[in-house]
Scaffold this active site. Structure first.
Site, short mmCIF file in Angstrom:
data_model
loop_
_atom_site.label_atom_id
_atom_site.label_comp_id
_atom_site.label_asym_id
_atom_site.label_seq_id
_atom_site.Cartn_x
_atom_site.Cartn_y
_atom_site.Cartn_z
N TYR A 261 0.83 -1.21 0.00
CA TYR A 261 0.00 0.00 0.00
C TYR A 261 0.86 1.26 0.00
O TYR A 261 0.66 2.16 -0.83
CB TYR A 261 -0.92 -0.02 1.22
CG TYR A 261 -1.91 1.12 1.26
CD1 TYR A 261 -2.93 1.22 0.32
CD2 TYR A 261 -1.82 2.11 2.24
CE1 TYR A 261 -3.84 2.27 0.36
CE2 TYR A 261 -2.72 3.16 2.29
CZ TYR A 261 -3.73 3.24 1.34
OH TYR A 261 -4.62 4.28 1.38
N GLY A 264 2.98 1.45 -3.15
CA GLY A 264 2.07 1.58 -4.28
C GLY A 264 1.60 3.01 -4.45
O GLY A 264 1.53 3.53 -5.57
N ARG A 302 -9.44 -0.79 10.73
CA ARG A 302 -8.98 0.55 11.11
C ARG A 302 -9.45 0.87 12.52
O ARG A 302 -10.51 0.44 12.95
CB ARG A 302 -9.46 1.57 10.09
CG ARG A 302 -8.66 1.51 8.80
CD ARG A 302 -9.09 2.55 7.79
NE ARG A 302 -10.21 2.10 6.99
CZ ARG A 302 -10.59 2.67 5.85
NH1 ARG A 302 -9.91 3.72 5.39
NH2 ARG A 302 -11.62 2.22 5.17
N SER A 305 -13.17 2.35 13.39
CA SER A 305 -14.24 1.38 13.14
C SER A 305 -14.13 0.19 14.08
O SER A 305 -15.14 -0.36 14.53
CB SER A 305 -14.21 0.92 11.68
OG SER A 305 -12.95 0.39 11.33
N PHE A 307 -12.91 0.18 17.25
CA PHE A 307 -13.37 0.57 18.57
C PHE A 307 -14.89 0.72 18.62
O PHE A 307 -15.55 0.26 19.57
CB PHE A 307 -12.71 1.89 18.99
CG PHE A 307 -11.28 1.75 19.43
CD1 PHE A 307 -10.70 0.50 19.60
CD2 PHE A 307 -10.51 2.88 19.70
CE1 PHE A 307 -9.38 0.37 20.01
CE2 PHE A 307 -9.20 2.77 20.12
CZ PHE A 307 -8.63 1.51 20.26
N GLY A 323 -0.43 1.81 23.36
CA GLY A 323 -1.52 2.77 23.15
C GLY A 323 -1.07 4.21 23.05
O GLY A 323 -1.90 5.12 23.03
N ARG A 327 -2.59 9.40 16.19
CA ARG A 327 -3.20 9.55 14.87
C ARG A 327 -4.06 10.82 14.90
O ARG A 327 -4.46 11.31 15.95
CB ARG A 327 -4.07 8.35 14.51
CG ARG A 327 -3.35 7.03 14.37
CD ARG A 327 -2.45 7.00 13.15
NE ARG A 327 -1.87 5.67 12.98
CZ ARG A 327 -0.74 5.27 13.57
NH1 ARG A 327 -0.10 6.09 14.40
NH2 ARG A 327 -0.26 4.06 13.34
#
Length: 445
Positions: A261, A264, A302, A305, A307, A323, A327
């Site tokens: 990814y 790419g 991801r 989604s 959590f 943790g 982000r």
């Protein structure tokens, strides 16, 4: 003898029937002839009637504006106008004159009774999470939209509400195969974007990024369309610079499990700029940071989604590592606004499109707890390979050149995503329980 010669000369001077003599000039002939033509057979009456009808039509119909009224696709989720994004087409920078001429736009006001000319836009990956929201905005603007999707991660349900619209078309097609369409703009979003999906088929992922981008750039070159590549913050890898600016070249592992990814997308950016410099293709590049919102795949791996789905299912929230990884999370409506401003603007990019608000994974888990279930447990697991430690965009360039910055905070946008997930998670469970009950009854009978 002399008299004979005189008589012959006299005969020679006489005019003959075939001799040409110009007619005398009539000074008013150019005016009187058209007037006689108009007055014959009541032609003047028909002309006056036509003028009267045209004047009546353009007087009755109101003058249209350059853009159609915008309808907020998130109104069903309860976003108030001050909390949602508001399209700022009037505030956007004007496209280049060359581009306007090519798509048939004209300067000045639109004449009475005429509407804004809609563009023909293709959105690859348009049935996916981000793509479907972009399609909503383009359709609301009055464009003709063609969705190209192979439904690897996209869902028909995301765009079904447009099926009855004659300006919408959906083609099931894989972008690794060439396709020929007549379009004005190309939004190239097609590619698996979650670790679960691109690790499942890494070769397919890098082929989509490289071959798919080549095909779409070739299409843009053939038909003279403007091309927008949705790249990713993953091109920065595990960054050594924080926050990340567009001039930072990144710190990427070329042989890691995420490389299909990351590399790419880096190759796709290279191809895009090569077509721009070598073939004069109009291109735009957006580097997208973490995005969340309705229509995300529930189990795509991801963090947001994951959590939300775990909290709704009363499962522990899984935090990988300690943790403390950070982000930045932007709501999907903010991203769509940024993509459209970039496409309509004059700057190639790349541009960081993300929310500079930074959260650790533990902080995100606590926000999800506050929103869904304060009693949800947090479970720590070993971290995955090549997981970046920090990720935060510097959006100074987007602010200055695009006039864009995110409007929806995490605490405002997360409840809207939870509402959508709740409907889908418990809807799926109800369907599953109904099917199980039906099977039980059939077996007992």
């Amino acid at each position: 003898m002399a008299s004979e010669l005189i008589n012959r000369r006299h005969e020679t001077d006489q005019p003959t029937a075939d001799a040409y003599y110009p007619k005398p000039i009539k000074p008013w002939f150019t005016v009187t002839r058209p007037m006689r033509y108009m007055l014959r057979e009541q032609r003047l009456i028909f002309v006056l009637v036509g003028i009267a009808i045209a004047t009546l039509v353009f007087t009755i119909f109101p003058r249209s504006t350059q853009s159609t009224p915008y309808s907020d696709p998130f109104s069903g989720y309860g976003i108030r106008p001050d909390e949602s994004y508001v399209p700022a087409i009037q505030a956007q920078r004007k496209p280049s004159l060359e581009y306007l001429n090519r798509i048939g736009a004209t300067g000045g006001k639109i004449p009475l009774g005429l509407k804004r000319k809609g563009l023909r836009v293709v959105v690859t990956g348009g049935a996916g999470f981000v793509g479907s929201h972009l399609v909503d905005r383009l359709m609301a603007r009055g464009d003709t939209v063609i969705v190209v999707d192979n439904f690897f991660t996209g869902r028909k349900e995301n765009v079904m509400h447009h099926f009855s619209n004659p300006n919408f078309e959906m083609i099931r097609h894989d972008v690794v195969e060439p396709i020929l369409l007549e379009v004005d703009q190309i939004y190239h979003l097609a590619c698996p974007a979650s670790p679960v999906h691109y690790k499942f088929n890494p070769v397919k992922t890098i082929k989509t990024n490289v071959v798919g981008t080549l095909n779409m750039l070739g299409l843009a070159k053939r038909v003279g369309a403007r091309f927008l590549l949705t790249s990713t913050s993953e091109v920065y890898g595990d960054p050594l610079q924080h926050p990340q600016v567009e001039t930072y070249w990144g710190n990427v592992n070329p042989i890691g499990v995420r490389s299909c990814y990351d590399e790419g997308k880096r190759t796709a950016e290279t191809l895009t700029m090569d077509y721009h410099r070598g073939a004069n293709v109009e291109v735009r590049i957006a580097r997208i940071f973490n995005t969340y919102g309705p229509r995300m795949c529930i189990d795509d791996g991801r963090v947001v989604s994951n959590f939300v789905a775990q909290a709704l299912r009363k499962e522990p929230l899984t935090v990988y590592g300690d943790g403390k990884q950070t982000r930045s999370f932007q709501f999907v409506s903010d991203l769509v606004e940024g993509l459209m401003r970039l496409m309509e603007g004059e700057h190639v990019g790349p541009f960081n499109l993300g929310n500079p608000g930074e959260f650790t994974m533990l902080e995100l888990a606590k926000v999800v707890q506050e929103t869904i279930d304060p009693n949800a447990n947090i479970e720590f697991r070993p971290n995955t390979e090549d997981d970046p430690h920090k990720r935060k965009p510097d959006i100074t360039k987007a602010k200055e050149l695009l006039g864009w910055e995110p409007k929806v905070s995490l605490r405002q946008g997360l409840p809207l995503m939870v509402k959508d997930f709740r409907q889908r998670v418990f809807g799926d469970q109800k369907e599953g329980s109904s099917a199980a009950a039906t099977t039980t009854k059939t077996t007992s009978a």
